[in-house]
Design an enzyme around this catalytic site. Structure first.
Site, PDB file in Angstrom:
ATOM      1  N   CYS A 136      65.890   4.945  46.522  1.00  0.00           N
ATOM      2  CA  CYS A 136      65.090   5.952  47.231  1.00  0.00           C
ATOM      3  C   CYS A 136      65.599   7.352  46.933  1.00  0.00           C
ATOM      4  O   CYS A 136      65.036   8.342  47.409  1.00  0.00           O
ATOM      5  CB  CYS A 136      65.136   5.718  48.736  1.00  0.00           C
ATOM      6  SG  CYS A 136      64.542   4.095  49.198  1.00  0.00           S
ATOM      7  N   CYS A 157      65.392  13.390  55.117  1.00  0.00           N
ATOM      8  CA  CYS A 157      66.830  13.689  54.971  1.00  0.00           C
ATOM      9  C   CYS A 157      67.480  13.799  56.347  1.00  0.00           C
ATOM     10  O   CYS A 157      68.605  13.339  56.554  1.00  0.00           O
ATOM     11  CB  CYS A 157      67.037  15.010  54.217  1.00  0.00           C
ATOM     12  SG  CYS A 157      66.408  14.996  52.534  1.00  0.00           S
TER      13      CYS A 157
END
Lengths: 130, 404
Positions: A37, A106
């Site tokens: 990812c 994030c």
């Protein structure tokens, strides 16, 4: 894409990069994300006798926002109890760093990393029978 | 040396000052419409356009009557594929292309599949990025009307075996369209020697202006197209719209200069490219080249720096303009489809950087970049949990990662 100044600051001068001894009973290690990812975060905490996080270290494979998010949360969790650290939400990280929508994951990863490190610490203590 | 350093020549190239100088009179001073047949304003513009048409044709070994000016390679790809498909649909409805083609080709093919009843075969490529000629031969059926394969890939720079593809298509009586955006002007291309029936050309990839391109359309044996832009019947009915004299003059000048300087320029650029690759790999381990090294554009280097995410590396080398196959640079979260098609694993695709070198790249710039990349990768690896695991002897592929 232009980066926010706070992201740039954490990226260029990351706080608390490094590792703690993962075999130390007072250290909890969280590893979240996946290489496929494009981001992996390792967050470690050391907890003192009073149950307060007295040190935190991170290593992150990921974009600048992922590095900045992990750097930021190591600053935030130091000096907090485990329960206080668990109240940190990804939205606070995203807001502090002014992350654009495509980078929200994030901040989610940073929140997950805290939870994962605390969980590791607690399960170690439970097994250790202290 | 000035910062930032431009190393993204596959995205676009700076316009050559010589090209610009030739264009300038054609904006205001000599403004005539080349289609005006009745006065000298039109005549002089027409002469300039025809001179440029000859210059474009010469670069690819064509006849000027085979050149159609367009707005760029994307339009040329659209016109070639859609135009051929619609004209020859009674003959067949099957098109073959590669999974690594530019989106201008892939999306045009997808549109023909979804909206107009065509069948498209998207051939996988070999791990070095090159077409498998046996698989191509096997994919051609009696319903196949067109094969569309690019000259050189925009991400990994690999050059396809055009002469072999052309010979195969000719022998099977299938038209061959080639997207030459990255190839024309970079290495010798001859439409007759290579049996190319349609060739897309871009101006801004060869130090010419943006907004101009061309499509080569073979006359013997004649290739027919249905136009996609209708109007005054310019360009022999294949592309209506008033011709932009300054842009066309610029494209012609860019083609002429490319033809004259190609051999020397590609030798020089390749030397710089090889110096960059050697410089980086001499002091860093776990650096992998994506795509074939030999059959490759002189100015392209696409490499994966293991354990370092591409976007974070681009941030670290922010004084150097490059691009990355990492997902984080685009709106989508998928890493480069071109790298995935080579079988590059997703984690390595996230670590790739494309360095594009060209006409104005200097040795000094390359030396600066080598040093900066080595320092940045080393610093980021010290911050990378994957690098740490690798050094502890943990196989990253054996770890159960929680996808997110």
């Amino acid at each position: 894409m232009a980066y926010n100044d706070k992201v740039l600051d954490h990226y260029e001068n990351p706080r608390n990069v490094g590792s703690l001894d993962k075999n130390d009973p007072n250290v909890g290690t969280g590893m979240v994300g996946a290489p496929s990812c494009g981001d992996v975060m390792k967050l470690q905490i050391r907890v003192n006798e009073q149950g307060v996080i007295d040190d935190a270290k991170f290593k992150t494979f990921g974009c600048g926002s992922a590095i900045a998010s992990s750097s930021l949360v190591t600053e935030w969790i130091k000096g907090k109890t485990l329960d206080q650290a668990l109240t940190i939400k990804n939205t606070q990280v995203a807001e502090e760093l002014a992350l654009p929508p495509v980078k929200i994951h994030c901040s989610v990863l940073a929140e997950d990393a805290i939870k994962s490190a605390i969980q590791d610490y607690r399960s170690k203590r439970a097994v250790g029978g202290s | 040396m000035n910062l930032p350093i431009y190393m993204d020549y596959q995205a676009t190239t700076p316009m050559d000052q010589r090209v610009l100088q030739e264009m300038l009179p054609w904006f205001a001073e000599k403004f005539g419409n080349p289609a005006s047949r009745s006065h000298p304003f039109g005549w002089e513009a027409d002469r300039a356009v025809e001179k440029a048409r000859q210059e474009v044709a010469t670069l690819i070994g064509a006849d000027p009557r085979e050149i159609v000016f367009t707005s760029g390679a994307t339009e040329s790809d659209n016109l070639a594929i859609t135009g051929v498909a619609r004209f020859y649909r009674d003959k067949g409805n099957h098109i073959i292309t590669l999974t690594t083609e530019h989106k201008a080709v892939l999306d045009t093919c997808r549109h023909l599949e979804a909206e107009e009843g065509f069948q498209v075969t998207y051939l996988p490529v070999r791990p070095n990025g090159l077409v498998d000629l046996a698989a191509l031969a096997a994919a051609i059926t009696d319903r196949t009307i067109l094969v569309s394969i690019m000259a050189a890939n925009n991400e990994i720079g690999v050059i396809q075996p055009l002469a072999e593809i052309g010979a195969l298509c000719r022998s099977r009586k299938v038209l061959f369209h080639c997207d030459g955006a990255q190839g024309v002007g970079k290495f010798p291309l001859d439409v007759n020697a290579m049996n190319i029936d349609l060739l897309s050309i871009s101006g801004h990839k060869i130090y010419g202006p943006k907004g101009i391109g061309a499509l080569y359309v073979r006359r013997r044996p004649r290739v027919r197209l249905k136009a996609i832009i209708h109007g005054g019947g310019h360009e022999r009915g294949m592309r209506s719209g008033t011709l932009s004299t300054p842009l066309i003059v610029g494209l012609g000048a860019a083609c002429r200069l490319a033809g004259a300087e190609m051999v020397e320029e590609s030798r020089r650029v390749k030397e710089l490219r090889d110096h960059l690759f050697q410089g980086v790999t001499s002091r860093l381990t776990h650096v992998e080249l994506n795509g074939d090294l030999e059959s490759r554009l002189a100015g392209n280097l696409n490499i994966s720096f293991g354990f370092v995410e591409g976007e974070s590396l681009m941030m670290a080398i922010k004084d150097v303009a490059v691009s990355s196959g990492s997902a984080c640079t685009s709106a989508s979260l998928e890493p480069s489809y071109v790298l995935r098609a080579l079988g590059v694993t997703e984690d390595l695709a996230h670590t790739s950087i494309r360095f594009g070198l060209g006409r104005f790249t200097t040795r000094e710039e390359v030396d600066y970049v080598i040093d900066l990349v080595i320092r940045s990768v080393s610093k980021l690896r010290e911050m990378s949990p994957l690098w740490e695991m690798m050094q502890e002897g943990i196989d990253i592929k054996s770890v159960q990662w929680a996808a997110h």
